[in-house]
Design a protein around this motif. Structure first.
Motif, mmCIF file in Angstrom:
data_model
loop_
_atom_site.group_PDB
_atom_site.id
_atom_site.type_symbol
_atom_site.label_atom_id
_atom_site.label_comp_id
_atom_site.label_asym_id
_atom_site.label_seq_id
_atom_site.Cartn_x
_atom_site.Cartn_y
_atom_site.Cartn_z
ATOM 1 N N LEU A 114 24.706 -31.464 -46.354
ATOM 2 C CA LEU A 114 24.618 -30.010 -46.249
ATOM 3 C C LEU A 114 25.228 -29.327 -47.469
ATOM 4 O O LEU A 114 24.662 -28.381 -48.014
ATOM 5 C CB LEU A 114 25.309 -29.540 -44.968
ATOM 6 C CG LEU A 114 24.524 -29.802 -43.673
ATOM 7 C CD1 LEU A 114 25.451 -29.732 -42.461
ATOM 8 C CD2 LEU A 114 23.373 -28.816 -43.537
ATOM 9 N N GLU A 115 26.375 -29.806 -47.904
ATOM 10 C CA GLU A 115 27.025 -29.202 -49.070
ATOM 11 C C GLU A 115 26.204 -29.426 -50.331
ATOM 12 O O GLU A 115 26.050 -28.508 -51.156
ATOM 13 C CB GLU A 115 28.435 -29.785 -49.239
ATOM 14 C CG GLU A 115 29.426 -29.335 -48.172
ATOM 15 C CD GLU A 115 30.804 -29.932 -48.359
ATOM 16 O OE1 GLU A 115 31.776 -29.365 -47.835
ATOM 17 O OE2 GLU A 115 30.910 -30.997 -49.022
ATOM 18 N N THR A 116 25.662 -30.630 -50.495
ATOM 19 C CA THR A 116 24.909 -30.937 -51.716
ATOM 20 C C THR A 116 23.581 -30.200 -51.747
ATOM 21 O O THR A 116 23.183 -29.660 -52.793
ATOM 22 C CB THR A 116 24.681 -32.456 -51.831
ATOM 23 O OG1 THR A 116 25.931 -33.141 -51.709
ATOM 24 C CG2 THR A 116 24.062 -32.803 -53.169
ATOM 25 N N GLU A 118 22.928 -27.410 -50.311
ATOM 26 C CA GLU A 118 23.262 -26.002 -50.554
ATOM 27 C C GLU A 118 23.504 -25.760 -52.036
ATOM 28 O O GLU A 118 23.020 -24.773 -52.614
ATOM 29 C CB GLU A 118 24.495 -25.629 -49.739
ATOM 30 C CG GLU A 118 24.923 -24.172 -49.862
ATOM 31 C CD GLU A 118 26.178 -23.888 -49.053
ATOM 32 O OE1 GLU A 118 26.104 -23.092 -48.112
ATOM 33 O OE2 GLU A 118 27.242 -24.492 -49.369
ATOM 34 N N ALA A 119 24.238 -26.688 -52.674
ATOM 35 C CA ALA A 119 24.508 -26.547 -54.099
ATOM 36 C C ALA A 119 23.249 -26.689 -54.937
ATOM 37 O O ALA A 119 23.144 -26.118 -56.038
ATOM 38 C CB ALA A 119 25.541 -27.590 -54.535
ATOM 39 N N GLY A 121 20.465 -25.448 -54.098
ATOM 40 C CA GLY A 121 19.611 -24.307 -53.795
ATOM 41 C C GLY A 121 18.560 -24.611 -52.763
ATOM 42 O O GLY A 121 17.510 -23.958 -52.716
ATOM 43 N N PRO A 123 19.075 -24.833 -49.076
ATOM 44 C CA PRO A 123 19.722 -24.774 -47.764
ATOM 45 C C PRO A 123 18.719 -25.076 -46.661
ATOM 46 O O PRO A 123 17.550 -24.704 -46.743
ATOM 47 C CB PRO A 123 20.223 -23.326 -47.677
ATOM 48 C CG PRO A 123 19.318 -22.568 -48.591
ATOM 49 C CD PRO A 123 19.003 -23.508 -49.719
ATOM 50 N N TYR A 127 19.882 -28.481 -39.105
ATOM 51 C CA TYR A 127 20.309 -29.868 -39.194
ATOM 52 C C TYR A 127 20.577 -30.320 -37.759
ATOM 53 O O TYR A 127 21.516 -29.841 -37.112
ATOM 54 C CB TYR A 127 21.570 -30.003 -40.039
ATOM 55 C CG TYR A 127 21.906 -31.414 -40.469
ATOM 56 C CD1 TYR A 127 21.688 -31.826 -41.779
ATOM 57 C CD2 TYR A 127 22.454 -32.342 -39.582
ATOM 58 C CE1 TYR A 127 22.000 -33.115 -42.192
ATOM 59 C CE2 TYR A 127 22.762 -33.630 -39.972
ATOM 60 C CZ TYR A 127 22.529 -34.012 -41.282
ATOM 61 O OH TYR A 127 22.829 -35.294 -41.686
ATOM 62 N N ARG A 146 31.895 -25.255 -40.849
ATOM 63 C CA ARG A 146 31.387 -24.280 -41.824
ATOM 64 C C ARG A 146 29.881 -24.099 -41.707
ATOM 65 O O ARG A 146 29.336 -23.067 -42.105
ATOM 66 C CB ARG A 146 31.759 -24.717 -43.249
ATOM 67 C CG ARG A 146 31.430 -23.652 -44.299
ATOM 68 C CD ARG A 146 32.081 -23.953 -45.624
ATOM 69 N NE ARG A 146 31.387 -24.960 -46.380
ATOM 70 C CZ ARG A 146 30.309 -24.718 -47.138
ATOM 71 N NH1 ARG A 146 29.795 -23.506 -47.195
ATOM 72 N NH2 ARG A 146 29.754 -25.690 -47.834
ATOM 73 N N PHE A 147 29.196 -25.095 -41.164
ATOM 74 C CA PHE A 147 27.739 -25.019 -41.043
ATOM 75 C C PHE A 147 27.317 -24.849 -39.579
ATOM 76 O O PHE A 147 26.225 -25.279 -39.183
ATOM 77 C CB PHE A 147 27.095 -26.275 -41.633
ATOM 78 C CG PHE A 147 27.295 -26.414 -43.108
ATOM 79 C CD1 PHE A 147 26.448 -25.775 -44.007
ATOM 80 C CD2 PHE A 147 28.354 -27.163 -43.615
ATOM 81 C CE1 PHE A 147 26.642 -25.899 -45.378
ATOM 82 C CE2 PHE A 147 28.547 -27.295 -44.989
ATOM 83 C CZ PHE A 147 27.695 -26.651 -45.872
ATOM 84 N N THR A 150 23.882 -23.721 -38.741
ATOM 85 C CA THR A 150 22.749 -24.570 -39.131
ATOM 86 C C THR A 150 22.643 -25.814 -38.266
ATOM 87 O O THR A 150 21.542 -26.281 -37.961
ATOM 88 C CB THR A 150 22.883 -24.990 -40.612
ATOM 89 O OG1 THR A 150 22.949 -23.822 -41.430
ATOM 90 C CG2 THR A 150 21.721 -25.855 -41.061
#
Length: 384
Positions: A114-116, A118-119, A121, A123, A127, A146-147, A150
């Motif tokens: 999820l973090e990767t 998002e980074a 672009g 998102p 999930y 944090r997610f 999602t």
């Protein structure tokens, strides 16, 4: 407070009831399912710690509590960050926006992905985690707070789904049937109660013993030579793949686990089978003891997985070692910019004597054919 003894005693009593109800014998697949998944008591359904980092004192031979084994996402965040490259490509090619993860463990892989993404672009719209363990779900929810908007948790697959399906060390935990060839005759190896315990009173937990019954079941290959031979067949894992094929309308699946193609799995020299237990970062071959307190696994027959998928309507994207898959997805470049401690752990993902060779990745898809970056070099599909 539940103690290890009371947990295994209660679970053993539950399994003993199942054996008694089935005329004194159950197949190993039924035993394994009860040992791992009995609500509140089975290994994956109780509150014991399971996933974590490697104990610092293990190298000195001192077992340290806290977890039983470490999977790749707990070992290093570079695993999920690298896998994200393949997930991103699959999402873009299939024009989908959802990831389905089976057996999400601590939630570490989901967080890394999820973090990767998002980074990058990309998102996700959603999930979805399919996990039978309530205790693990609570840990996953904390990890993925944090997610929260999602991520969702589901207990079973919907009638149809689209997106990218992930399973890291999921197939190995699916119950297997044991087949034993003894003096040239094939038997199904199951579990019965120890007759020596009959009539005993008090708080002693039931004890289990192996018991063989003649069977028409056979391994998918003829085993050369005539020596005694113990092995597994994998009807539940193959059924899982068929169900996935039936429900997935468009998308891809990547299953990562330890195992072999069929001709290696049923090699004459592999005559002791592959069932193994894991507890406190130690392994043992006895699934009949300490039930509920340790993991029970078996290696994966990837040929069987591929054939089940194809018969049910999925196609094979590729099949290769974990090392080659991660290198194809850019692991080396990520290691070059990572701190030394992270690089050291990441090396275990690709080193031949660690996880690099034994662990394999199989990719499956439904829809139009495409070239997955994870299998761009070193594809071994021809060996299945």
């Amino acid at each position: 407070m539940t103690t290890p003894y009371s947990l295994t005693s209660a679970l053993s009593a539950r399994i003993a009831q199942a054996i008694a109800a089935d005329q004194g014998w159950i197949g190993f697949d039924a035993f394994m399912a009860l040992a791992l998944y009995t609500p509140g008591l089975g290994y994956y359904a109780n509150d014991s710690a399971k996933f974590g980092t490697m104990p610092a004192r293990l190298q000195a031979g001192v077992p340290v509590g806290g977890s039983d084994f470490v999977t790749a996402p707990e070992m290093t965040p570079l695993f999920g960050q690298t896998l994200a490259a393949q997930v991103a490509q699959a999402l873009q090619v299939t024009q989908t926006a959802e990831v389905w993860e089976f057996g999400a463990g601590s939630g570490a892989l989901a967080l890394q992905l999820l973090e990767t993404l998002e980074a990058m672009g990309l998102p996700l719209a959603r999930y979805s985690i399919v996990d039978l363990s309530g205790s693990l779900r609570a840990r996953q929810q904390e990890t993925l707070a944090r997610f929260a908007g999602t991520v969702r948790w589901v207990g079973e697959l919907p009638d149809t789904l689209q997106g990218v399906v992930l399973g890291n060390e999921v197939l190995d935990a699916m119950p297997v049937k044991l087949l034993a060839r003894v003096n040239g005759v094939w038997y199904e190896r199951g579990v019965a109660l120890d007759a020596a315990m009959d009539g005993q009173q008090g708080g002693d937990a039931p004890r289990f013993v192996w018991h063989d019954r003649p069977t028409e079941l056979r391994p998918p290959l003829d085993i050369e030579r005539v020596h005694d031979y113990l092995t597994e067949i994998h009807p539940q894992a193959e059924s899982f793949v068929r169900t996935l094929a039936d429900r997935l309308t468009v998308g891809a699946a990547f299953l990562i686990d330890y195992g072999f193609p069929e001709h290696e799995y049923y090699h004459p020299q592999r005559h002791m089978g592959t069932v193994m237990c894991h507890r406190s970062h130690r392994s043992d071959p006895d699934p009949l003891s300490d039930v509920g307190l340790k993991d029970i696994t078996a290696h994966v027959n990837f040929t069987g997985i591929a054939l089940a998928a194809q018969e049910a309507g999925l196609n094979v994207l590729g099949y290769c070692t974990q090392a080659r898959f991660l290198i194809n997805c850019g692991l080396v470049a990520r290691m070059e910019t990572a701190p030394l401690a992270v690089r050291v752990q990441a090396q275990k993902l690709i080193m031949e004597h660690e996880m690099g060779e034994l662990f394999k990745v199989i990719g499956l898809y439904k829809g139009d054919p495409w070239e997955a970056i994870g299998f761009s070099q070193g594809d071994r599909t021809h060996t299945l």
